[in-house]
Each structure stands twice: as structure tokens, then as C-alpha cells.
Design an enzyme around this catalytic site. Structure first.
Site, PDB file in Angstrom:
ATOM      1  N   ASP A 384      -3.173   7.090   8.695  1.00  0.00           N
ATOM      2  CA  ASP A 384      -2.812   6.323   7.509  1.00  0.00           C
ATOM      3  C   ASP A 384      -1.685   7.000   6.736  1.00  0.00           C
ATOM      4  O   ASP A 384      -0.719   6.344   6.321  1.00  0.00           O
ATOM      5  CB  ASP A 384      -4.045   6.172   6.610  1.00  0.00           C
ATOM      6  CG  ASP A 384      -4.424   4.728   6.410  1.00  0.00           C
ATOM      7  OD1 ASP A 384      -3.955   3.884   7.189  1.00  0.00           O
ATOM      8  OD2 ASP A 384      -5.190   4.429   5.478  1.00  0.00           O
ATOM      9  N   ASP A 437      -9.437  -0.445   7.190  1.00  0.00           N
ATOM     10  CA  ASP A 437     -10.027   0.206   6.027  1.00  0.00           C
ATOM     11  C   ASP A 437     -11.491  -0.173   5.842  1.00  0.00           C
ATOM     12  O   ASP A 437     -12.191   0.445   5.026  1.00  0.00           O
ATOM     13  CB  ASP A 437      -9.248  -0.185   4.766  1.00  0.00           C
ATOM     14  CG  ASP A 437      -7.815   0.310   4.814  1.00  0.00           C
ATOM     15  OD1 ASP A 437      -7.585   1.367   5.419  1.00  0.00           O
ATOM     16  OD2 ASP A 437      -6.931  -0.368   4.274  1.00  0.00           O
TER      17      ASP A 437
END
Length: 538
Positions: A384, A437
Site C-alpha cells: 500500500d 482494505d
């Protein structure tokens, strides 16, 4: 239906290649053009409502310059001002226009933005609208060592198509007037609250379903051991699981493959590529919605028999009658979303398909222990950060954000997102969260509840409540950071992973369970069914 499960796993990897929380499109700061006195404005979007011959017309959006005064934030304080064409059009030499505080419309090019603004100000213009030579907006900055940047009028850039429209109207001797103002975004939008509830609720539901299925599977396996202890082949055949357990190697490869998909999205981003992603999302959505509906309907006695009766279907194998009954609805639902996905309320169907797919992936893919969960989330944490922040050094833009917005595709973005329209934002747009997520942290949260149930732990003595709280807190901090960064896309796993792993590892060490959680993970046998229920309700 192993074929469908295989398709869903592949789609899961594809969908995990996007992991991002964002609040919609807005112009942000950059490090390419550093601030200096007289040239230190924040880049802001500017609303430009227009009136033609006194009749209200379209409203356009431009971007303010780094120089010049700050624009009004409220529409009622912004003046209606007449617009005139610059003569010469590029506004690089003294204007021939005799101005009385009008807004001047000029073309980009042949001199710097600040030079144009200075010439317009000297000609008594009240503001300058600069027409870009491209469709997108451009950040207007000061040139290095530019002498005069103390500019007293606002400068706003408009896309080329908007400038062309205004030019044509003015050329036809029509009178055009505009307002220029830049409304502030609210600190918190209710859409973020609903998105938080959707993400937390999805993991909560998927975790309980996963834990229930795991407990029922182990209890059924124990029954088979008692009833058919002499028939080892029967036990082996009945006990085989369609679930997929992630190994440490697979956890690393999972993120590597997701990175490859992300780069492919970035390089091939176009209208036709978005269409391919829409088809893939529909396939996954059909499987996810079908799985959830069959499981839900099977809870009712009226549909239970249909869910347990099977028929052989070519290519798909054994399929329950209930699955055959709900499949047409799932297909029609997905196709209707794909056809009408550009209408204002299509996000509702997209979220339904997305949530169903996420829940299904969390049923198929399991984390067997905390070691694998730590490796998976640790790699995702680095993934990320790299693709949101570090990728700017190589690609000159954030790969993750570009893919999420669907730049260069002519679409509003890729479909692998949960999104809700921002309700009180004057700029509109969507609050979004990537499937990764939810799925990646959800794998570890679901593992915690399976462990609690199979180890006969109460909610207070277990790990699920803590893991669930850690996820919710991490996501909440993500949205706080999102608003502090003026809506700039944030990597949610940057905040979620430390919360979950920090809580899990610290609590496991304090309770003396860390060794078991790290290596063995889920107990092989649960306590008797009745005992599980009584202890869990404490």
C-alpha cells in the site's frame, strides 16, 4: 461448484490489486513547484457558474493558481462579473482592451502564467481566466526567478473545451458573466460514516459465517469419525474441504501478483480495459451474490430441501436446485448494473455485488494461523505504501490513485470499490474504499473468531472483539487522515495493519497464547456443540 470457487479466487487476487481509501477528486499539493513569497497559494478547485445574456447557464470547474489573492468561499459573496476576450488572445503583450474591472479570457502559451496575470491586472481586469490547451486542468505556478509575482487579481484555469464554449458565445456578440468562488469541503461527510459501517459490517458478517461454517464442518467430521471409523476412504472423501488455506509463500506471492495486476491496470487503462474489468466484476458479483443468497435462503425450512438436493450440470458439476433457482436473478442483477452503471443510483447495486463478493472470498480463503496472517498483512502494508506514495518517484504520479480514479479511461473509475456519494460536499464525488482494505484485514479478523469458537473462548477472553475493534479504529484513523490531507487518497492499510497486528501480537503475548496462535492456529477439534453455545453466551 469448484469451478466457480476457482473463478472467485482468481477474481479475489485481481480485486486485491486495489487497496485505497479516497474522498473523490480534488486538486492537491505537489513538491515540483515549491512555495515562495507571492506564490504560495494552495491549489483549489474553483466553481465558475455562467450567465448568458442575463440567463443562468452552465456551471464549470476550474483550478486556482499558486499566485494571486484567495477566492471567496461562499457564492453569495462572489460578484457577477462580465467576461471579455483578450486582445491579443495570449495576453503576453499590452492589451488593446479598455477594461473596467471585467474578467479577461485568455489562451495559455507564449509567456508565463504570472506574466499574463500582471498584464491583465495592468489593464484593469478583475480576474483572468486562462484556457488550457488540453482537456485536463493544470496547476499554474510561478517560473523560477520570476521577478513580479505580487499579483492582485485571481487567476483560474479552465479546460480547453470549456474555453471553446465561452469563446464561441462571446464571438457571437452575446454577453457572458461569471462568478468565481471556491467553496470549502466539510471536515467530515456522512458518506464516510456509512462507508465505515459498510466495511465493518461486512467483516463482522463474514467472520461469523466463516466461524459457524468451520465449527459445523469440524462437528460433522467428528460424527463421520464415530459413524464410519472403519471406512477410512469415506472419512477422507467426506472431510475434504473446498476451502483454500494461505501458506507463507502464497501470502508473499499474493501481494506480488496483486502488484502485477495493478501495473497492468495502470499501463492498459483505457475505455475498453475498463469494460473488461466490468465483465470480470460481474462474473465475481454473480458468484458472490449467488453464494450469499443460497446460504441465506437455506436457513429457511421452506428452501432447505432445495438447497440440499443436487443435479448434475455439464461443465459445472453438481449444483443444488436452489442455486439454479437464484442464478437467473443474480445474472440479471449484474447485467442490469453493468448496463446502467452510469446512472446516479448505480453505486447501490455496485456495493451490493461488491459486498457479496467480499463475503464469498472470505469464506473460500482462510488464514490458518497468525504467522501467515502477519506475513500477509505485513506485505500488504508495504504494498500500500509503495503504490500510493513511493510509486510517484518512478511513474511521476501515484499509480494506485490513478487506477482508482480510472484516469485516461473516460469512466468514473474501476468497479472494484465500495463507494458512496458525498452528500454535503459542494464538489460532489464519492468516498471510496478498495476491496483489499476489507478482504486482507478481514482474513485475519475471521481467523480470530474461528479460533475463539473452536477453542471455546468467550467474547471477553477471546480475540475477535479486540481484532474487530482494531480494524474499526484503524479505518477510523484512515478517514481522519483523509480529511486532514484535504481528501487526498490514503492507503488504508497503512493505518489498519498496525492496529490489527499490534493488538493481536500484544494480546497473545500477554495471555500466553502467542505460540499457539503463531504456529498451530485454529484448534483441530471444538468442544461439544452445547458446551460451545453455553460458554459463548457468557
Amino acid at each position: 461448484m469448484n469451478l466457480q470457487r476457482g473463478v472467485c479466487i482468481v477474481l479475489g487476487v485481481l480485486l486485491l490489486s486495489l487497496s485505497l481509501s479516497s474522498a473523490g477528486d480534488i486538486v492537491h499539493q505537489d513538491d515540483v513547484a515549491p512555495k515562495r513569497p507571492g506564490c504560495e497559494n494552495n491549489f483549489v478547485l474553483v466553481k465558475v457558474p455562467t450567465w448568458i445574456n442575463g440567463v443562468e447557464a452552465d456551471e464549470y470547474v476550474g483550478v486556482g493558481a499558486r499566485f494571486g489573492p484567495t477566492l471567496e468561499s461562499k457564492e453569495k459573496h462572489a460578484n457577477h462579473t462580465r467576461v471579455v476576450l483578450a486582445d491579443p488572445p495570449d495576453c503576453c503583450t499590452k492589451l488593446k482592451n479598455k477594461l473596467a474591472q471585467e474578467v479577461i479570457l485568455v489562451h495559455r502559451g507564449n509567456c508565463s502564467f504570472a506574466a499574463k496575470a500582471n498584464i491583465a491586472e495592468d489593464a484593469n481586469a478583475s480576474a483572468i481566466l486562462i484556457i488550457n490547451n488540453r482537456t485536463e486542468l493544470f496547476k499554474m505556478v510561478c517560473e523560477n526567478n520570476e521577478p513580479d509575482v505580487e499579483i492582485g487579481i485571481p487567476a483560474v484555469m479552465l479546460p480547453d473545451k470549456i474555453g471553446e464554449i465561452l469563446e464561441n458565445v462571446l464571438t457571437n456578440n452575446s454577453e457572458v458573466s461569471v462568478q468565481l468562488y471556491s467553496p470549502l469541503r466539510p471536515l467530515v461527510d456522512i458518506a464516510e460514516v456509512f462507508l465505515w459501517l459498510m466495511a465493518v459490517g461486512t467483516i463482522l458478517f463474514a467472520s461469523y459465517w466463516s466461524a459457524w461454517s468451520a465449527r459445523e464442518a469440524v462437528i460433522e467430521h467428528d460424527k463421520l469419525l464415530k459413524d464410519a471409523s472403519d471406512d477410512s476412504s469415506l472419512v477422507e472423501g467426506e472431510g475434504s474441504s473446498p476451502l483454500v488455506e494461505i501458506t507463507p509463500t502464497a501470502a508473499i506471492l499474493f501481494v506480488v501478483i496483486a502488484s502485477c495486476f495493478l501495473v497492468m491496470f495502470y499501463k492498459l487503462m483505457s475505455f475498453w480495459f475498463i469494460e473488461i474489468l466490468v465483465v470480470l466484476f460481474c462474473i465475481g458479483g454473480i458468484e458472490g451474490l449467488q453464494t450469499c443468497l443460497v446460504a441465506l435462503l437455506s436457513c429457511f425450512r421452506r428452501f432447505k430441501h432445495a438447497g440440499e438436493s443436487y443435479v448434475k450440470v455439464p461443465f459445472f458439476g453438481a449444483v443444488s436446485y436452489l442455486t439454479l433457482a437464484v442464478a437467473p436473478f443474480c445474472v440479471a442483477f449484474s447485467v442490469l448494473w453493468a448496463v446502467y452503471r452510469h446512472v446516479s443510483f448505480a453505486w447501490i447495486a455496485q456495493d451490493i455485488l461488491g459486498i457479496a463478493l467480499i463475503i464469498t472470498v472470505l469464506q473460500i480463503v482462510h488464514v490458518p494461523n497468525l504467522k501467515v496472517g502477519t506475513i500477509l498483512l505485513g506485505c500488504a502494508f508495504l504494498y500500500d505504501i509503495f503504490w500510493v506514495f513511493v510509486s510517484k518517484w518512478w511513474f511521476h504520479e501515484s499509480v494506485m490513485i490513478v487506477v482508482a480514479r480510472g484516469d485516461k479511461s473516460g469512466e468514473d473509475g474501476i468497479p472494484m470499490l465500495l463507494k458512496i456519494p458525498r452528500m454535503f460536499d459542494p464538489w460532489g464525488g464519492y468516498s471510496i474504499i478498495g476491496f483489499g482494505d476489507i478482504i486482507l484485514p478481514g482474513l485475519v479478523v475471521a481467523f480470530s473468531l474461528r479460533y475463539d469458537w473452536l477453542a471455546n473462548k468467550t467474547l471477553r477472553a477471546g480475540y475477535f472483539v479486540w481484532a474487530m475493534t482494531a480494524y474499526g479504529s484503524g479505518l477510523l484513523v484512515t478517514y481522519v487522515a483523509l480529511n486532514l490531507m484535504d481528501g487526498h487518497g490514503q492507503p488504508a492499510l497503512l493505518y489498519i495493519v498496525p492496529f490489527i497486528l499490534g493488538t493481536f501480537l500484544t494480546l497473545g503475548q500477554m495471555r500466553g497464547d502467542l505460540k499457539v496462535l503463531w504456529t498451530r492456529g485454529e484448534p483441530e477439534r471444538p468442544c461439544p456443540h452445547g458446551q460451545l453455545q453455553s460458554s459463548h453466551s457468557q
